[in-house]
Design a protein around this motif. Sequence first.
Motif, PDB file in Angstrom:
ATOM      1  N   GLU A 234       0.823  -1.210   0.000  1.00 24.06           N
ATOM      2  CA  GLU A 234       0.000   0.000   0.000  1.00 24.06           C
ATOM      3  C   GLU A 234       0.858   1.261   0.000  1.00 24.06           C
ATOM      4  OE1 GLU A 234      -3.790   1.537   2.613  1.00 24.06           O
ATOM      5  OE2 GLU A 234      -1.980   0.924   3.702  1.00 24.06           O
ATOM      6  N   ALA A 235       2.029   1.203   0.627  1.00 23.27           N
ATOM      7  CA  ALA A 235       2.881   2.384   0.757  1.00 23.27           C
ATOM      8  C   ALA A 235       4.003   2.411  -0.271  1.00 23.27           C
ATOM      9  CB  ALA A 235       3.464   2.443   2.170  1.00 23.27           C
ATOM     10  N   ASP A 236       3.856   1.668  -1.342  1.00 24.07           N
ATOM     11  CA  ASP A 236       4.865   1.651  -2.408  1.00 24.07           C
ATOM     12  C   ASP A 236       4.812   2.974  -3.168  1.00 24.07           C
ATOM     13  OD1 ASP A 236       6.357   1.197  -4.764  1.00 24.07           O
ATOM     14  OD2 ASP A 236       5.933  -0.955  -4.678  1.00 24.07           O
ATOM     15  N   ARG A 237       5.832   3.798  -3.021  1.00 25.03           N
ATOM     16  CA  ARG A 237       5.840   5.118  -3.662  1.00 25.03           C
ATOM     17  C   ARG A 237       6.053   5.027  -5.161  1.00 25.03           C
ATOM     18  NH1 ARG A 237      10.111   8.434  -0.297  1.00 25.03           N
ATOM     19  NH2 ARG A 237       9.954   9.775  -2.148  1.00 25.03           N
ATOM     20  N   GLY A 238       6.591   3.914  -5.645  1.00 28.15           N
ATOM     21  CA  GLY A 238       6.834   3.768  -7.067  1.00 28.15           C
ATOM     22  C   GLY A 238       5.674   3.151  -7.822  1.00 28.15           C
ATOM     23  N   ILE A 239       4.786   2.464  -7.100  1.00 25.27           N
ATOM     24  CA  ILE A 239       3.632   1.810  -7.726  1.00 25.27           C
ATOM     25  C   ILE A 239       2.390   2.284  -6.979  1.00 25.27           C
ATOM     26  CG2 ILE A 239       2.585  -0.383  -8.406  1.00 25.27           C
ATOM     27  CD1 ILE A 239       5.355  -1.643  -8.167  1.00 25.27           C
ATOM     28  N   PRO A 240       1.813   3.411  -7.379  1.00 28.44           N
ATOM     29  CA  PRO A 240       0.682   3.973  -6.647  1.00 28.44           C
ATOM     30  C   PRO A 240      -0.543   3.078  -6.727  1.00 28.44           C
ATOM     31  CG  PRO A 240       1.047   5.177  -8.688  1.00 28.44           C
ATOM     32  CD  PRO A 240       2.215   4.244  -8.525  1.00 28.44           C
ATOM     33  N   LEU A 241      -1.364   3.166  -5.713  1.00 32.20           N
ATOM     34  CA  LEU A 241      -2.558   2.324  -5.644  1.00 32.20           C
ATOM     35  C   LEU A 241      -3.492   2.480  -6.847  1.00 32.20           C
ATOM     36  CD1 LEU A 241      -3.465   2.416  -1.844  1.00 32.20           C
ATOM     37  CD2 LEU A 241      -2.455   0.539  -3.152  1.00 32.20           C
ATOM     38  N   PRO A 242      -3.626   3.666  -7.449  1.00 30.33           N
ATOM     39  CA  PRO A 242      -4.486   3.745  -8.638  1.00 30.33           C
ATOM     40  C   PRO A 242      -4.048   2.809  -9.764  1.00 30.33           C
ATOM     41  CG  PRO A 242      -4.140   5.938  -7.757  1.00 30.33           C
ATOM     42  CD  PRO A 242      -3.243   5.021  -6.982  1.00 30.33           C
ATOM     43  N   SER A 243      -2.738   2.588  -9.908  1.00 31.93           N
ATOM     44  CA  SER A 243      -2.288   1.666 -10.951  1.00 31.93           C
ATOM     45  C   SER A 243      -2.601   0.228 -10.575  1.00 31.93           C
ATOM     46  CB  SER A 243      -0.794   1.839 -11.218  1.00 31.93           C
ATOM     47  OG  SER A 243      -0.007   1.352 -10.153  1.00 31.93           O
ATOM     48  N   VAL A 244      -2.546  -0.085  -9.286  1.00 28.99           N
ATOM     49  CA  VAL A 244      -2.922  -1.423  -8.835  1.00 28.99           C
ATOM     50  C   VAL A 244      -4.414  -1.652  -9.074  1.00 28.99           C
ATOM     51  CG1 VAL A 244      -3.036  -2.978  -6.856  1.00 28.99           C
ATOM     52  CG2 VAL A 244      -1.061  -1.463  -7.137  1.00 28.99           C
ATOM     53  N   GLU A 245      -5.216  -0.646  -8.767  1.00 31.46           N
ATOM     54  CA  GLU A 245      -6.657  -0.750  -8.992  1.00 31.46           C
ATOM     55  C   GLU A 245      -6.959  -0.877 -10.487  1.00 31.46           C
ATOM     56  OE1 GLU A 245     -10.499  -1.335  -8.351  1.00 31.46           O
ATOM     57  OE2 GLU A 245      -8.939  -1.266  -6.804  1.00 31.46           O
ATOM     58  N   ALA A 246      -6.225  -0.154 -11.320  1.00 30.50           N
ATOM     59  CA  ALA A 246      -6.418  -0.259 -12.771  1.00 30.50           C
ATOM     60  C   ALA A 246      -6.110  -1.675 -13.248  1.00 30.50           C
ATOM     61  CB  ALA A 246      -5.535   0.748 -13.492  1.00 30.50           C
ATOM     62  N   MET A 247      -5.089  -2.314 -12.664  1.00 30.56           N
ATOM     63  CA  MET A 247      -4.756  -3.688 -13.042  1.00 30.56           C
ATOM     64  C   MET A 247      -5.850  -4.651 -12.591  1.00 30.56           C
ATOM     65  SD  MET A 247      -2.316  -5.273 -14.655  1.00 30.56           S
ATOM     66  CE  MET A 247      -2.516  -6.968 -15.231  1.00 30.56           C
ATOM     67  N   LYS A 248      -6.367  -4.437 -11.394  1.00 27.76           N
ATOM     68  CA  LYS A 248      -7.471  -5.275 -10.923  1.00 27.76           C
ATOM     69  C   LYS A 248      -8.670  -5.178 -11.865  1.00 27.76           C
ATOM     70  CE  LYS A 248      -6.592  -5.280  -5.902  1.00 27.76           C
ATOM     71  NZ  LYS A 248      -7.173  -4.913  -4.582  1.00 27.76           N
ATOM     72  N   GLN A 249      -8.995  -3.963 -12.280  1.00 30.83           N
ATOM     73  CA  GLN A 249     -10.128  -3.763 -13.178  1.00 30.83           C
ATOM     74  C   GLN A 249      -9.873  -4.404 -14.539  1.00 30.83           C
ATOM     75  OE1 GLN A 249     -10.844   0.455 -13.254  1.00 30.83           O
ATOM     76  NE2 GLN A 249     -11.411   0.547 -11.081  1.00 30.83           N
ATOM     77  N   ALA A 250      -8.629  -4.319 -15.014  1.00 35.04           N
ATOM     78  CA  ALA A 250      -8.289  -4.939 -16.294  1.00 35.04           C
ATOM     79  C   ALA A 250      -8.447  -6.455 -16.221  1.00 35.04           C
ATOM     80  CB  ALA A 250      -6.865  -4.565 -16.691  1.00 35.04           C
ATOM     81  N   LEU A 251      -8.031  -7.048 -15.102  1.00 34.72           N
ATOM     82  CA  LEU A 251      -8.186  -8.500 -14.924  1.00 34.72           C
ATOM     83  C   LEU A 251      -9.662  -8.889 -14.902  1.00 34.72           C
ATOM     84  CD1 LEU A 251      -5.451  -9.094 -12.190  1.00 34.72           C
ATOM     85  CD2 LEU A 251      -5.325  -9.819 -14.584  1.00 34.72           C
ATOM     86  N   THR A 252     -10.465  -8.081 -14.222  1.00 32.19           N
ATOM     87  CA  THR A 252     -11.904  -8.359 -14.163  1.00 32.19           C
ATOM     88  C   THR A 252     -12.539  -8.274 -15.546  1.00 32.19           C
ATOM     89  OG1 THR A 252     -12.056  -7.548 -11.885  1.00 32.19           O
ATOM     90  CG2 THR A 252     -14.101  -7.627 -13.159  1.00 32.19           C
ATOM     91  N   ARG A 253     -12.219  -7.201 -16.292  1.00 39.60           N
ATOM     92  CA  ARG A 253     -12.769  -7.050 -17.639  1.00 39.60           C
ATOM     93  C   ARG A 253     -12.366  -8.200 -18.554  1.00 39.60           C
ATOM     94  NH1 ARG A 253     -11.102  -1.663 -16.906  1.00 39.60           N
ATOM     95  NH2 ARG A 253      -9.270  -2.065 -18.224  1.00 39.60           N
ATOM     96  N   ALA A 254     -11.166  -8.721 -18.353  1.00 38.56           N
ATOM     97  CA  ALA A 254     -10.660  -9.802 -19.195  1.00 38.56           C
ATOM     98  C   ALA A 254     -11.162 -11.173 -18.754  1.00 38.56           C
ATOM     99  CB  ALA A 254      -9.131  -9.787 -19.200  1.00 38.56           C
ATOM    100  N   GLY A 255     -11.908 -11.224 -17.652  1.00 37.71           N
ATOM    101  CA  GLY A 255     -12.402 -12.514 -17.169  1.00 37.71           C
ATOM    102  C   GLY A 255     -11.323 -13.401 -16.577  1.00 37.71           C
ATOM    103  N   GLN A 256     -10.248 -12.779 -16.090  1.00 42.25           N
ATOM    104  CA  GLN A 256      -9.134 -13.545 -15.518  1.00 42.25           C
ATOM    105  C   GLN A 256      -9.443 -13.877 -14.057  1.00 42.25           C
ATOM    106  OE1 GLN A 256      -6.752 -14.739 -17.258  1.00 42.25           O
ATOM    107  NE2 GLN A 256      -6.512 -13.444 -19.069  1.00 42.25           N
ATOM    108  N   THR A 257     -10.395 -14.756 -13.856  1.00 43.19           N
ATOM    109  CA  THR A 257     -10.860 -15.058 -12.506  1.00 43.19           C
ATOM    110  C   THR A 257      -9.837 -15.830 -11.680  1.00 43.19           C
ATOM    111  OG1 THR A 257     -11.953 -17.053 -13.342  1.00 43.19           O
ATOM    112  CG2 THR A 257     -13.276 -15.032 -13.217  1.00 43.19           C
ATOM    113  N   GLY A 258      -8.879 -16.468 -12.329  1.00 44.31           N
ATOM    114  CA  GLY A 258      -7.857 -17.189 -11.586  1.00 44.31           C
ATOM    115  C   GLY A 258      -6.755 -16.309 -11.051  1.00 44.31           C
TER     116      GLY A 258
END
Length: 301
Positions: A234-258
């Motif tokens: 959560e406190a990673d200054r180089g990888i902000p949480l919005p980019s992590v959330e964007a990746m989560k959303q991309a996985l969901t859109r792609a149906g990558q349930t695993g």
Amino acid sequence: MTTLIRPEGPQSDDLKLSRRSLGVGAVGGLFIAGYAPAALAAQAAPVTTPADGLTTGEVTYPAPDGFDLPAYVARPAGDGPFPVVIVVSEIFGVHEYIRDCCRRLAKAGYAAIAPAFFNRVEDPAPLSDMQRIQQIVAAAGYEQVMGDVSATLDWASQQLWANGDKVGITGWCWGGKVVWQACARFAVLDAGVAWYGRLAPAADAQPAAVSAGQPWPVDLADNLKCPVLGLYGEADRGIPLPSVEAMKQALTRAGQTGSDIIVYDDAPHGFHADYRDSYRAADAADGWRRLLAFFDARVKG
């Protein structure tokens, strides 16, 4: 000593100096002894995994461009065949922390192989000059790195002790991004575990940096050929949480349930690196437990 808070190395305002005098000597083989001095904490007490019951060693095998690619290998003693895990280093290359992670995987029943992706230019492991380390890392482009992963897969498939049909990949920082890329490229991979690899360009990245970093994991969700577990802080200054959330959303859109992403509260970048100030023992242990469960179900299973 540099406090590394970003996957590809520090920016100017990240630099902090240590009074520790570090001696890191060369071993007789392909890799240095000890830990990368550029990030070794003054009070570090790294996890050490003995090699008893294991077969360990250094090898080389040909990459697609003809380079003799060095790698460290750790596997259980015996004939096998053992499931394989490719281990992708941080920007410091194959130093003792990476070798120890290979031995930890070997203790869990895997044949772990850590290629030296940067050594065409220079081994970054013994260096303290972060600017030079960043130059070395920048020279390892996407096609070269994917070629080295392919060479590692090919070499492993030819070893009697390796089960080339059961293969995972894990990596930290720079290597975490490589995990996402490799899992989108190689159908032979059964699972990946990415430790705090950058997912998207930094908000202030220059166009050249955005282009050089492609393909970005956030754009690869549709192409993933196996499940990936992401472990982030959560406190990673180089990888902000919005980019992590964007990746989560991309996985969901792609149906990558695993696939899944775990974010550790208050954890900084490098929280698994037990030789750095950023180490968080509880989060590192939980992440390793999740890694083994993920691989046991998808690579061993």
